[in-house]
Design a protein around this motif. Structure first.
Motif, PDB file in Angstrom:
ATOM      1  N   ALA A  35       0.840  -1.186   0.000  1.00 17.59           N
ATOM      2  CA  ALA A  35       0.000   0.000   0.000  1.00 17.59           C
ATOM      3  C   ALA A  35       0.880   1.242   0.000  1.00 17.59           C
ATOM      4  N   ALA A  36       0.589   2.149  -0.903  1.00 22.90           N
ATOM      5  CA  ALA A  36       1.363   3.376  -1.010  1.00 22.90           C
ATOM      6  C   ALA A  36       0.403   4.547  -0.846  1.00 22.90           C
ATOM      7  N   TYR A  37       0.565   5.307   0.213  1.00 23.82           N
ATOM      8  CA  TYR A  37      -0.297   6.438   0.467  1.00 23.82           C
ATOM      9  C   TYR A  37       0.178   7.661  -0.304  1.00 23.82           C
ATOM     10  N   GLY A  52      11.196   5.465   4.976  1.00 25.31           N
ATOM     11  CA  GLY A  52      11.360   4.081   4.554  1.00 25.31           C
ATOM     12  C   GLY A  52      10.104   3.346   4.139  1.00 25.31           C
ATOM     13  N   LYS A  53       8.925   3.956   4.206  1.00 21.21           N
ATOM     14  CA  LYS A  53       7.689   3.296   3.787  1.00 21.21           C
ATOM     15  C   LYS A  53       7.310   3.764   2.391  1.00 21.21           C
ATOM     16  N   ALA A  54       6.755   2.850   1.602  1.00 22.38           N
ATOM     17  CA  ALA A  54       6.345   3.183   0.239  1.00 22.38           C
ATOM     18  C   ALA A  54       5.241   4.220   0.263  1.00 22.38           C
ATOM     19  N   MET A  55       5.379   5.234  -0.586  1.00 21.99           N
ATOM     20  CA  MET A  55       4.375   6.283  -0.664  1.00 21.99           C
ATOM     21  C   MET A  55       4.425   6.929  -2.035  1.00 21.99           C
ATOM     22  N   GLU A 107       6.649   7.752  -7.124  1.00 17.91           N
ATOM     23  CA  GLU A 107       6.452   6.622  -6.215  1.00 17.91           C
ATOM     24  C   GLU A 107       7.803   6.236  -5.651  1.00 17.91           C
ATOM     25  N   GLY A 108       7.889   6.082  -4.350  1.00 13.53           N
ATOM     26  CA  GLY A 108       9.165   5.715  -3.742  1.00 13.53           C
ATOM     27  C   GLY A 108       9.102   5.819  -2.242  1.00 13.53           C
ATOM     28  N   LYS A 109      10.228   6.178  -1.651  1.00 13.92           N
ATOM     29  CA  LYS A 109      10.325   6.244  -0.194  1.00 13.92           C
ATOM     30  C   LYS A 109      10.984   7.545   0.231  1.00 13.92           C
ATOM     31  N   ASP A 113      16.854  11.972   5.527  1.00  9.14           N
ATOM     32  CA  ASP A 113      17.161  13.395   5.360  1.00  9.14           C
ATOM     33  C   ASP A 113      16.011  14.151   4.699  1.00  9.14           C
ATOM     34  N   ARG A 114      14.823  13.502   4.645  1.00 12.37           N
ATOM     35  CA  ARG A 114      13.584  14.065   4.079  1.00 12.37           C
ATOM     36  C   ARG A 114      13.703  14.303   2.572  1.00 12.37           C
ATOM     37  N   THR A 115      14.625  13.609   1.912  1.00  5.37           N
ATOM     38  CA  THR A 115      14.694  13.601   0.458  1.00  5.37           C
ATOM     39  C   THR A 115      13.920  12.390  -0.029  1.00  5.37           C
ATOM     40  N   PHE A 116      13.078  12.610  -1.012  1.00  7.29           N
ATOM     41  CA  PHE A 116      12.258  11.530  -1.545  1.00  7.29           C
ATOM     42  C   PHE A 116      13.064  10.799  -2.605  1.00  7.29           C
TER      43      PHE A 116
END
Length: 149
Positions: A35-37, A52-55, A107-109, A113-116
């Motif tokens: 699941a990706a929010y 570290g969670k998919a979003m 789509e990613g994590k 360091d708050r970089t997507f």
């Protein structure tokens, strides 16, 4: 001892409820890691979304922010929504419709360091297109500013 029909129906209903509950739990367990929010840059800046969670991150590619690295496959850019900015790193071939100032869903994590760190980039197909969640927030933001005046 023979069970009465009323008790037999009750047992069947309980077995059916347990089977449905088991199916729901199995589905939730199966989707747990997939699941990706969807988040906007303002959500990320506000501290929503965990490392570290998919979003999914949706917004507009900030003009002048796209930087291609010397390895030829890594691209860095900023996704913004007017209230927040999030740096994004993507390694791969960008879609043909990817442009500065256009809408994008990454789509990613989210890194520590708050970089997507994006695995996949979805570019918009029309300049009027906006992710539904971002469109709703933009409409709410406009309505809120109208009420403040």
């Amino acid at each position: 001892m023979i069970a009465r029909p009323k008790h037999q129906r009750l047992v069947l209903v309980l077995l059916a409820a347990i089977a449905v509950l088991g199916a729901v739990l199995l589905a939730m367990w199966g989707l747990k890691d997939r699941a990706a929010y969807f988040y906007t840059p303002a959500d990320i800046v506000a501290g929503k979304g965990s490392d570290g969670k998919a979003m999914r991150l949706g917004g507009m590619v900030e003009r002048g922010s796209v930087r291609r690295q010397s390895d030829g496959v890594t691209t860095r850019f900023i996704v913004e929504d007017g209230e927040g900015r999030v740096p994004v790193t993507y390694r791969g071939i960008l879609p043909d419709l990817f442009r500065e100032g256009s809408g994008v869903v990454a789509e990613g994590k989210l890194g520590s360091d708050r970089t997507f760190v994006a695995d996949n980039i979805l570019a918009k197909h029309d300049e009027r297109y906006m992710p539904p969640e971002l469109g709703n927030q933009a409409a709410e933001h406009k309505a809120g500013q109208t009420l403040k005046r």
